[in-house]
Design a protein around this motif. Structure first.
Motif, PDB file in Angstrom:
ATOM      1  N   CYS A 280       0.837  -1.211   0.000  1.00 62.39           N
ATOM      2  CA  CYS A 280       0.000   0.000   0.000  1.00 62.39           C
ATOM      3  C   CYS A 280       0.867   1.253   0.000  1.00 62.39           C
ATOM      4  N   GLY A 281       1.915   1.238   0.816  1.00 61.91           N
ATOM      5  CA  GLY A 281       2.822   2.379   0.840  1.00 61.91           C
ATOM      6  C   GLY A 281       3.501   2.602  -0.498  1.00 61.91           C
TER       7      GLY A 281
ATOM      8  N   ALA B  80       6.792  11.007  -0.776  1.00 63.55           N
ATOM      9  CA  ALA B  80       7.294  10.063   0.221  1.00 63.55           C
ATOM     10  C   ALA B  80       6.423  10.002   1.461  1.00 63.55           C
ATOM     11  N   LEU B  81       5.592  11.027   1.680  1.00 59.74           N
ATOM     12  CA  LEU B  81       4.747  11.055   2.864  1.00 59.74           C
ATOM     13  C   LEU B  81       3.439  10.297   2.674  1.00 59.74           C
ATOM     14  N   ALA B  82       3.132   9.924   1.447  1.00 52.65           N
ATOM     15  CA  ALA B  82       1.881   9.214   1.195  1.00 52.65           C
ATOM     16  C   ALA B  82       1.967   7.790   1.736  1.00 52.65           C
ATOM     17  N   GLY B  83       0.911   7.366   2.423  1.00 55.59           N
ATOM     18  CA  GLY B  83       0.892   6.023   2.989  1.00 55.59           C
ATOM     19  C   GLY B  83      -0.402   5.766   3.736  1.00 55.59           C
ATOM     20  N   PRO B  84      -0.601   4.540   4.208  1.00 52.94           N
ATOM     21  CA  PRO B  84      -1.839   4.217   4.923  1.00 52.94           C
ATOM     22  C   PRO B  84      -2.074   5.081   6.152  1.00 52.94           C
ATOM     23  N   SER B  85      -0.995   5.491   6.815  1.00 50.28           N
ATOM     24  CA  SER B  85      -1.164   6.301   8.030  1.00 50.28           C
ATOM     25  C   SER B  85      -1.556   7.734   7.700  1.00 50.28           C
ATOM     26  N   THR B  86      -0.880   8.325   6.708  1.00 51.14           N
ATOM     27  CA  THR B  86      -1.129   9.735   6.394  1.00 51.14           C
ATOM     28  C   THR B  86      -2.403   9.932   5.588  1.00 51.14           C
ATOM     29  N   MET B  87      -2.919   8.883   4.960  1.00 50.95           N
ATOM     30  CA  MET B  87      -4.153   9.008   4.188  1.00 50.95           C
ATOM     31  C   MET B  87      -5.405   8.888   5.054  1.00 50.95           C
TER      32      MET B  87
ATOM     33  N   VAL C  10      -6.541   6.252   6.680  1.00 53.51           N
ATOM     34  CA  VAL C  10      -7.213   4.956   6.670  1.00 53.51           C
ATOM     35  C   VAL C  10      -7.231   4.351   8.069  1.00 53.51           C
ATOM     36  N   MET C  11      -6.084   4.328   8.726  1.00 54.54           N
ATOM     37  CA  MET C  11      -5.996   3.702  10.045  1.00 54.54           C
ATOM     38  C   MET C  11      -6.806   4.469  11.087  1.00 54.54           C
ATOM     39  N   THR C  12      -6.785   5.787  11.001  1.00 53.79           N
ATOM     40  CA  THR C  12      -7.568   6.581  11.948  1.00 53.79           C
ATOM     41  C   THR C  12      -9.062   6.336  11.761  1.00 53.79           C
TER      42      THR C  12
ATOM     43  N   LEU D  76      -6.470   2.815  -7.633  1.00 52.43           N
ATOM     44  CA  LEU D  76      -5.388   2.366  -6.760  1.00 52.43           C
ATOM     45  C   LEU D  76      -5.655   2.743  -5.307  1.00 52.43           C
ATOM     46  N   THR D  77      -6.278   3.899  -5.090  1.00 56.10           N
ATOM     47  CA  THR D  77      -6.623   4.298  -3.731  1.00 56.10           C
ATOM     48  C   THR D  77      -7.637   3.340  -3.122  1.00 56.10           C
ATOM     49  N   ILE D  78      -8.622   2.926  -3.911  1.00 58.24           N
ATOM     50  CA  ILE D  78      -9.640   1.985  -3.417  1.00 58.24           C
ATOM     51  C   ILE D  78      -9.003   0.632  -3.088  1.00 58.24           C
ATOM     52  N   ILE D  79      -8.160   0.132  -3.990  1.00 54.58           N
ATOM     53  CA  ILE D  79      -7.506  -1.157  -3.758  1.00 54.58           C
ATOM     54  C   ILE D  79      -6.637  -1.096  -2.499  1.00 54.58           C
ATOM     55  N   SER D  80      -5.851  -0.045  -2.371  1.00 57.74           N
ATOM     56  CA  SER D  80      -4.974   0.084  -1.197  1.00 57.74           C
ATOM     57  C   SER D  80      -5.777   0.250   0.085  1.00 57.74           C
ATOM     58  N   THR D  81      -6.898   0.964   0.001  1.00 56.89           N
ATOM     59  CA  THR D  81      -7.740   1.151   1.183  1.00 56.89           C
ATOM     60  C   THR D  81      -8.348  -0.167   1.636  1.00 56.89           C
ATOM     61  N   ILE D  82      -8.768  -0.990   0.697  1.00 54.36           N
ATOM     62  CA  ILE D  82      -9.339  -2.292   1.060  1.00 54.36           C
ATOM     63  C   ILE D  82      -8.300  -3.143   1.787  1.00 54.36           C
ATOM     64  N   MET D  83      -7.070  -3.138   1.289  1.00 53.02           N
ATOM     65  CA  MET D  83      -6.019  -3.926   1.946  1.00 53.02           C
ATOM     66  C   MET D  83      -5.720  -3.397   3.345  1.00 53.02           C
ATOM     67  N   THR D  84      -5.564  -2.082   3.455  1.00 49.46           N
ATOM     68  CA  THR D  84      -5.267  -1.504   4.764  1.00 49.46           C
ATOM     69  C   THR D  84      -6.415  -1.722   5.735  1.00 49.46           C
ATOM     70  N   ALA D  85      -7.653  -1.567   5.256  1.00 49.63           N
ATOM     71  CA  ALA D  85      -8.817  -1.773   6.112  1.00 49.63           C
ATOM     72  C   ALA D  85      -8.893  -3.217   6.600  1.00 49.63           C
ATOM     73  N   SER D  86      -8.522  -4.169   5.747  1.00 49.85           N
ATOM     74  CA  SER D  86      -8.527  -5.570   6.162  1.00 49.85           C
ATOM     75  C   SER D  86      -7.526  -5.811   7.277  1.00 49.85           C
ATOM     76  N   VAL D  87      -6.357  -5.182   7.171  1.00 50.72           N
ATOM     77  CA  VAL D  87      -5.341  -5.341   8.221  1.00 50.72           C
ATOM     78  C   VAL D  87      -5.788  -4.675   9.515  1.00 50.72           C
ATOM     79  N   VAL D  88      -6.265  -3.436   9.402  1.00 51.68           N
ATOM     80  CA  VAL D  88      -6.663  -2.694  10.602  1.00 51.68           C
ATOM     81  C   VAL D  88      -7.843  -3.371  11.292  1.00 51.68           C
ATOM     82  N   SER D  89      -8.734  -3.979  10.538  1.00 52.88           N
ATOM     83  CA  SER D  89      -9.921  -4.624  11.121  1.00 52.88           C
ATOM     84  C   SER D  89      -9.538  -5.749  12.076  1.00 52.88           C
ATOM     85  N   PHE D  90      -8.468  -6.471  11.769  1.00 47.21           N
ATOM     86  CA  PHE D  90      -8.104  -7.632  12.570  1.00 47.21           C
ATOM     87  C   PHE D  90      -6.842  -7.419  13.406  1.00 47.21           C
ATOM     88  N   CYS D  91      -6.012  -6.464  13.019  1.00 45.83           N
ATOM     89  CA  CYS D  91      -4.720  -6.279  13.710  1.00 45.83           C
ATOM     90  C   CYS D  91      -4.583  -4.924  14.395  1.00 45.83           C
TER      91      CYS D  91
END
Length: 413
Positions: free
Chosen positions: A110-111, A121-128, A130-132, A305-320
């Motif tokens: 995702c990063g 370089a600042l773009a990523g799951p945290s800065t977008m 998604v995790m929040t 690409l944003t939707i695909i990356s968001t789905i992956m990050t959301a799957s991780v955050v949901s369980f981890c």
């Protein structure tokens, strides 16, 4: 005439960046062999984590106990594989290590996608944001469905309760994960809408990063206020611990192959899609004007690409829970190993992310802090960021400053 001169400047700049890209790619001509080496390292690291890792509190540097525990691990593993007897401890460790590999690969890829598509370089799951958004989702779930003091289950009926829970529909068992997943999607949809408004219908990278950062800061403040009032009202409120676990990140909720599959299947599908479109990511890394000349619909691909990356990050955050800095630091390291070409960079980031999170999980288990993975990833991420900013001998040759333009992640002067 003005349009012709502008097109000529874009073509000249495109040729310049293409030559720079090829020069940097030639430095990593053995990209495939590097991927093979990473795969071998990941293979041995996985089995080390499953069979040889012994927590410090159990081991206490006693060689006899260490060898006894390792021998027992091998016996339990063979019993687990061949089904000769129950080995719940080995099954849990095996599942946790697989979960670490899948989650690490997802966050790192995702990063790489965010940094490559937005050239920052600042773009990523945290800065977008998604995790929040996921943390906001778990907060909503706790406030709506979970009382401050849930009933204590009578141990006599524990097995009956487990059987009844196993028979419940998936949406009832994983309601919290659904709320977290929805929170991630809503957050990114909001940030994407703000970015498109600021970019007059186009997806603006700087606007997305700024919106995501502001959104994360605001939601984190709301969460802190809610936690404060929960603590003032009732210091024994169990929901406070749930929010803390979400923000610190852990693999404790992934205890069965069913749970592992629910997290892994969407991630694996998205990873396959990214591998199929990675050549398009190379076009995006040249810049928006250059990609348009090559016939790419930049807006459509960035949203996709944003939707695909968001789905992956959301799957991780949901369980981890939140596992920060993985999507930031792994692509920076990956560019030093595999170069800027997404053909090799994306698989390298997947394996590096899997290795990184697996090592973090091993260190956390060794120290008895497996409930706080985010502490370790954030600490390592800060160190990596410092080295990246400094670069080699301070000559702008670090991963964040490659050539005239920061390929795939920088901001054009």
């Amino acid at each position: 005439m003005k349009d012709e001169r502008q097109s000529e400047r874009i073509r000249f700049r495109l040729n310049d960046e293409a030559e720079t890209f090829k020069r940097r790619e030639r430095k990593h001509e053995k990209g495939f062999s590097g991927l093979v080496i990473l795969a071998v390292i990941l293979f041995f690291l996985f089995w080390f984590s499953v069979l040889l890792l012994v927590p410090y509190k159990q081991w206490s540097f006693d060689p006899a106990y260490f060898f006894e525990t390792v021998s027992r691990n091998f016996k339990e593993f063979f019993a687990f594989v061949f089904g000769t007897r129950s080995a719940p401890g080995m099954q849990g460790r095996f599942i946790s290590c697989l979960a670490a590999i899948v989650a690490g690969a997802a966050l790192a890829s995702c990063g790489a996608v965010f940094q490559g598509s937005f050239r920052n370089a600042l773009a990523g799951p945290s800065t977008m944001g998604v995790m929040t958004g996921g943390t906001l989702g778990v907060l909503a779930y706790l406030l709506i469905f979970v009382p401050a003091h849930p009933e204590v289950v009578n141990e006599v009926h524990t097995q009956e309760m487990l059987d009844a829970q196993a028979a419940r529909p998936l949406y009832e068992v994983y309601t919290q994960q659904l709320f977290v997943f929805a929170g991630c999607l809503i957050a990114v949809a909001l940030i994407l809408g703000i970015s498109m408004t600021a970019g007059h219908g186009k997806v603006s990278g700087p606007a997305m990063i700024i919106s995501g950062t502001v959104f994360s800061a605001g939601i984190n403040n709301v969460i802190q206020i809610v936690q404060y009032y929960m603590l003032v009202k009732d210091p024994t409120d169990t929901r406070i611990d749930s929010i803390r676990d979400m923000m610190l990140g852990n693999l404790n909720d992934i205890t069965s192959f069913r749970t592992l599959a629910l997290m892994s299947v969407p991630i694996l599908i998205c990873l396959v899609i990214l591998l199929c479109v990675r050549n398009r990511l190379n076009l995006l890394s040249f810049g928006e004007d250059e990609a348009l000349i090559m016939g790419m619909n930049v807006h459509r691909y960035r949203v996709f690409l944003t939707i695909i990356s968001t789905i992956m990050t959301a799957s991780v955050v949901s369980f981890c829970g939140q596992i920060g800095f993985m999507g930031f630091m792994i692509p920076l390291v990956g560019r030093k190993i595999a170069g800027p070409n997404m053909k090799y960079l994306l698989p390298a980031c997947m394996m590096l992310g899997a290795m990184m999170l697996l090592v973090v999980y091993d260190v956390a288990c060794f120290m008895g802090m497996q409930d706080s993975l985010n502490i370790f990833t954030s600490s390592v991420g800060c160190i990596v960021m410092i080295f990246v900013l400094i670069g080699k001998k301070g000559d702008r040759s670090g991963a964040a400053f490659q050539g005239r333009f920061p390929q795939g992640m920088g901001i054009r002067p």
